[in-house]
Structures are given as C-alpha cells and as structure tokens.
Design an enzyme around this catalytic site. Structure first.
Site, PDB file in Angstrom:
ATOM      1  CB  THR A   1      -0.986   0.018   1.315  1.00  0.00           C
ATOM      2  OG1 THR A   1      -0.036  -0.230   2.409  1.00  0.00           O
ATOM      3  CG2 THR A   1      -1.987  -1.068   1.158  1.00  0.00           C
TER       4      THR A   1
ATOM      5  CB  THR B   1      -1.248  -2.389  10.331  1.00  0.00           C
ATOM      6  OG1 THR B   1      -1.894  -1.748  11.416  1.00  0.00           O
ATOM      7  CG2 THR B   1      -2.260  -2.782   9.260  1.00  0.00           C
TER       8      THR B   1
ATOM      9  CB  SER C   1      -7.647  13.524   0.296  1.00  0.00           C
ATOM     10  OG  SER C   1      -6.573  13.473   0.902  1.00  0.00           O
TER      11      SER C   1
END
EC number: 2.3.1.35
Lengths: 383, 383
Positions: A146, A179, A383
């Site tokens: 990611t 994570t 965003s």
C-alpha cells in the site's frame, strides 16, 4: 524469493484495477501439496475486517489450499455486503483452481469503510490463476504493497527444507499485530497444531513487538502454510527457529519502511521482574510521541523515557532505573548520568537500553521516530 | 483575574533567571486567610518530580499558606539533591513570609532531568515576596508558561464569593492529569475535606478528560486553596459547580493552545454501557495518531474512529456503532453511512460523536490534531 522459496507453492501478482493508480493490487498464493496444513494469527482489534472474519473460520480446520490477497481496499466496516464480497472472492478462487472455498483464505488491505470493486477484482482472480508460477513470489509481494516504498520478503534455508515469506505494512503498525498482511510458506512436513504453536511462538517475539504508531489495524493477518513437498519433517524446535527467523527479518523490514520514519528505534529492556513487565515498559516507551519526536531531533531525551516508564504497572523503583542511549548511560539511578553530549545519534538505528533493576527478564520492542512526513502521509491518505 | 480574583490572595510573577531567555519564570501565590484550607491532585505517573513528592506531603494536612511555582525546569529525575532543592525553596518562601515550610506547596515545570539553578531561584523568591500584590494574578499566570503561547486564567463569580484560577500546559497533556500546573483559589469558607471532594469531582470531568498527546507528565499538579475571606460558606454542590466551571474553562484553554495544534477535537461518546466505557472509548480515539493526522488533513476518516474503538474493552457490537463527524452520520451500523463529502471540517473545532448503542451513559474527551508543527516543536525542545 518470498512465498515461492519453499517447494510446492506457486504465486501470482497482478494489477486487477482495484487501485486507481494501475499498480499491482492482487496476489495469489497456492499450496500444491501434498499437505495443506496451515495456521494463522489475526488482529486483536475487535472491529475486524470481513476477510479476517472469513479467514479465521477457514483456519479453524487447519487447512489452506490458497490465499488471495488484495491491496487498494481493506473491506473493513463494510457490513454483510462486504462479507459477501469476501465469500464470493474465495469461491471464485476455488472454482478457478478446482479447490474447496472453505480452504481459501482471504486478506485485504487499504482504506477502511469502502466496498471493493468486485467487477474488477473477480476478473482479476481469473488472470492471477492463469499467471501462477513457482517463480512469482516477488510479484505477489509487490502486489500487496500500500504505502510501502519497498516490498518485503525473507527466506530461511535449512538442510532439505525452507521457510519463506512476504509481508506488507508501513503504517498502523502496532501489536498485536503490527498492521500487516504476511504469508509464510514452508515445504516441511508439519501437522497443523505444530504449525500453530510455531507461528504463535514466532510472532509473539517478532511481529508483535514492533509498534510504528500505536494504531492497531482491523486487517492484520499472518498465515503459515506447509506443503510437505520436501518430505522432511523437522523437529518443532527447528521449525519454530526458522519461522522466527523469517518473521524477525520481515518485522525489521516493516519498521525500516514505516511511514515517514527517519530512525529505527530498538528499545531493549533488561532486568525486569518478568517478560510481561519488560514488554509493557518497551511498548510504553515505543508509544511516547514525545520520545519519538526527540529521537527524530537526535535529542537523547532520557527524561521522556523515564516518564513513559512511569505510566506502566511494571515492577521498578524510579531511583534505580538506568537508561543508555546508543551506549551512553545518560540516566543512572533515575537521575542524570553520563554527559548526554557524548551520545551520537546521527545514524538511522537508535538503541535505547533500559535497566529496570527489578529481576532477570528482558524483551526488545522496535519502533520508529515520529516525523512531519508521517503527519503529511496520514493527513492525505484517503483524499 | 486569575488566582487573585478571590479575596484573601496575593500573587507575584517575576523573572528570576531560571529561563535563559530572561522571560518570567517564578510565581508565588499567598493565602492571607483567615483559612488556609487546601486540596490537591497530582500526576498518576509513578515517576514523580521532587515538587510533586513534596507537595503531596504538604497537602496531607489539608493546609497551604503559599504556593511557589517555577517554569524553566521540572526538577524531575533529579534524585535526593533535587528533593533538597524543593525543600530549600519551600523553606525560603516560609522564612520570607513568616510561614511554616510544611504549609508551602511547590510546583515546577520544564525539562526533566536537570537541576534547578538555585543560585538564581532563591534570590528570586525574595524578590517575588517583595512584589506580592492582590492585583498580580495575571503576572503569576504568565510566569508559569513554558511552550504556552498564551497564559490561561479563569474566574467563576457567585453571590458574595468567587473561584479563580490559572494554568499552564501545552504539550505532554494526558489524563490523569493533563500535564499542567494549575492553581485555583476561592474566598469561600470550606473545610479541607470538602475542598478535596470538590476538586476531585471537578478535575475528573474536565482536566482529566483532555489528552493532547497521550504523554503523562511527571509534574502535574492542581491545587485548590480557600481563604474564607468572603465569610460565605457555600453548599458543597455550589462549590463543586463553580470549581468545575473554572477547571472546564482552563481545560479548554489548554487544548486550544496545545503544541502545534490546528484543530480542537471534541469526542462525545453516547449510549455507552457505563461512564468508564465511554471514557475508555473517548481516550482511545483521542490517542489515535492516525485519526489525529486525518483531522489535521480535514479528512472525515471514520474508519480510524472505528479501528480505535476496536482496541478497547468497552461493551459494543461493531455492526451497531454510529459515528457522526460535524453533524454528518458518516458511519451507520459500523459501515458507511451518509456521504462523507457533506462533512465541513474547515473550522477549528471538530466534533466526533460516537453512538455505541450499548446503554445510556456518556462522556466527552477533548484532544487536538497531530501536526508537523507538533513534531518540530518536540524535536527541538531540549536543544
């Protein structure tokens, strides 16, 4: 070499169009056997993503024939439609491979609260199956990135058998677990219950002892798959050591690539009353924003270490604690020790050593500094 | 009007030379009676600064005739020499005023681990005593500033009696308590045990519910002094309400001036099983670096709210939680709700409302956003 270092595994990594950037976003790992033994550990967050809920069920039987992973969307907080998306993905993988969907694990990572674009993901599954290869471990590792700047793989080679793995994770790293998505494979012959013990023992001292930003994800998944293709059945101790080696290697890579980080901080606790105390103190220090800012500024601010220790329930006397930063005992007996001017913090790795003078146990926790880049990266994520 | 709003109090604020900048750094608050009743609450950090250890002893008897406060040095982690410095400071104040040192409270704030420059502090005490005035409350409030950009004072006026106070604190703000020094005075006639109950009731729902950066200080001190000079003995309920009003006002000012902050975040938890659950959930959200970054970026990232809730032990079902940001229910039943495009986050105050659907209790916790300025300010603090 990643998840295809061990025999009996094929992988694929493709761009299915889940990410608007067009970067790779779908990975597949297939266990061709003869064994399909597997174990898994998952996030401790009570808000669990759909793929975590699904894969926890799959792992209950101790068998996984394939893992499908996507970046570009976490499929967390998506309700029953999100769970159905995970189920459908597993079915599609099973159909294409002639497997049973109940043995297909699913893992997802990305933004929370948004449904996955199934119209792109499902055709992607077909293409990934077509591209499966025993040499595509790197491609799978790339497809699960990611905000990772590099892909992470690790291998531990033993006589006649191998453990290899891949991981992703760059922010929202906190025990337990950091994570991350992580898939580890081995060609050793191992029963599911032994795999489970080995994986828990390994993650407990590696992936669960890194803490990038104190934020626990909804999607953490670590899977260990054994094909038995080597025909070698190592002793549990040997297996645990090899899995731990791979997990430790991947954990270090996750910290080194943490969002915005400029320093890797190794927090070593010595002479704690027990290991739990050592871990509690290490984590409290790892979560002090003030200390993390100080390390960013190359400031050996041991006072912020002491004040973090003081928030724990660990056994210690404030006036008996010693703290060394990069080898200089800047705090002795809870007060100023050697001259802090002697501390050299120019290099990326910073070592904080705490002597609690309360017993004989210890632990090491890794974190990184807090930087303006972390703020920028996480102010703009969705965003 | 600060600590001299109530009758019976004089104050002073001077530059003793503790700060190298030459800014005011020494404050004195004197209770001229007739009563010297007092109460105090202190940091929960187990590593307590010398002045905290001293003042806790003083408060045990429920009487305080004067408080001396310094900025420019926390006198924390300074061992027995540091404790002796605090003791000597109290003695000097007592000598100059003709008081008993056992009734002189001391509070310090600034860098941890460094001894105070007693050769400048002690002469400063003499000058502060000489400048004591019933009109110098503001000057005292100014002298306790560290990285505060403004000084903080508050007053609650009642019929015939008054509660006033001052506070400092800009970083290292976390329950319980926020990192701060705070002195509150009243001219009401109140017994020490009533003062104690009123102060604890007030701080529990105000100063202990702000969390700037999750970092608990070694020096937090909140004192409440009653002179009885008004001759009015209010009911406990009235007193508690007035003290709560002053504490709430100061708490808001602390959050508004938090280091580097560009947003004040009001986290309101509704329909929790009990108040403890509500506070635990509120604090978990307040400590999520990821959420705080998102708010900084004006991103209504409700997924980060859910993932913070998931780390708590509070009673809730993930698929029953609703979250509103600035009035828009962006999360309904644990999944996406109304369009997040409708959320207006341009203003400084941001309201996060969480409905746990688990009972009828609630609580509000305040925090602020995480910014690059916070990182910069705290990377350079001690250099």
């Amino acid at each position: 070499m990643s998840v295809t270092a061990a025999r009996g595994f094929r992988a694929a990594g493709i761009a299915a169009g889940i990410k608007s950037s067009g970067d790779p976003d779908l990975a597949l790992v297939v266990n061709d056997g003869p064994s399909r033994a597997a174990a898994g550990v998952f996030t401790a967050n009570r808000v669990k993503a759909a793929p975590v809920l699904w894969s926890q069920q799959v792992l209950r039987a101790g068998k996984v024939s394939a893992v499908v992973l996507n970046s570009g969307g976490a499929n967390a907080c998506t309700g029953s439609p999100g769970f159905l998306d995970t189920h459908t993905t597993a079915e599609r993988v099973a159909d294409a491979l002639g497997h049973n969907a109940a043995e297909v694990a699913v893992a997802s990572t990305g933004l929370i609260g948004v449904r996955l674009p199934m119209d792109r993901l499902l055709p992607g599954v077909g293409r990934a199956v077509a591209e499966l290869s025993p040499h595509a471990g790197e491609r799978a590792a790339i497809a699960i990135k990611t905000t990772d700047t590099v892909h992470k793989t690790a291998v531990a080679s033993r006589e006649g058998w191998t453990v290899g793995g891949m991981a992703k994770g760059a922010g929202m790293l906190a025990p337990a677990l950091a994570t991350m998505l992580c898939v580890i494979t081995t060609d050793a012959e191992v029963a599911p219950e032994v795999l489970d013990r080995a994986l828990r023992a390994a993650t407990r001292v590696t992936l669960e002892r890194i803490d990038s930003d104190g934020c626990l994800s909804t999607n953490d998944t670590v899977l260990l798959l054994a094909s038995g293709a080597s025909g070698v059945a190592p002793e549990e101790k040997e297996l645990t050591a090899a899995v731990t080696e791979v997990c430790a290697d991947l954990a270090r890579q996750l910290i080194a690539d943490a969002e915005g980080a400029s320093k890797d901080i190794r927090i070593e606790i010595r002479n704690a009353a027990d290991e739990d105390d050592a871990v509690e103190v290490g984590r409290a220090i790892a979560r002090s924003n003030l200390l993390k800012c100080a390390v960013h500024g190359e400031d050996p601010n041991w006072g912020r270490v002491l004040s973090a220790i003081g928030t724990t329930s660990a056994a210690f006397e404030p006036d008996r604690v010693d703290v060394a930063i990069n080898g200089v005992w800047v705090c002795r007996g809870g007060a100023a020790g050697e001259d802090r001017e002697g501390v050299d913090m120019r290099f990326r790795e910073v070592h904080i050593l705490v002597d609690l003078a309360a017993g004989g146990a210890g632990a090491t926790v890794w974190t990184n500094d807090l930087t303006a880049d972390y703020v920028h990266e996480n102010s703009a994520y969705s965003s």
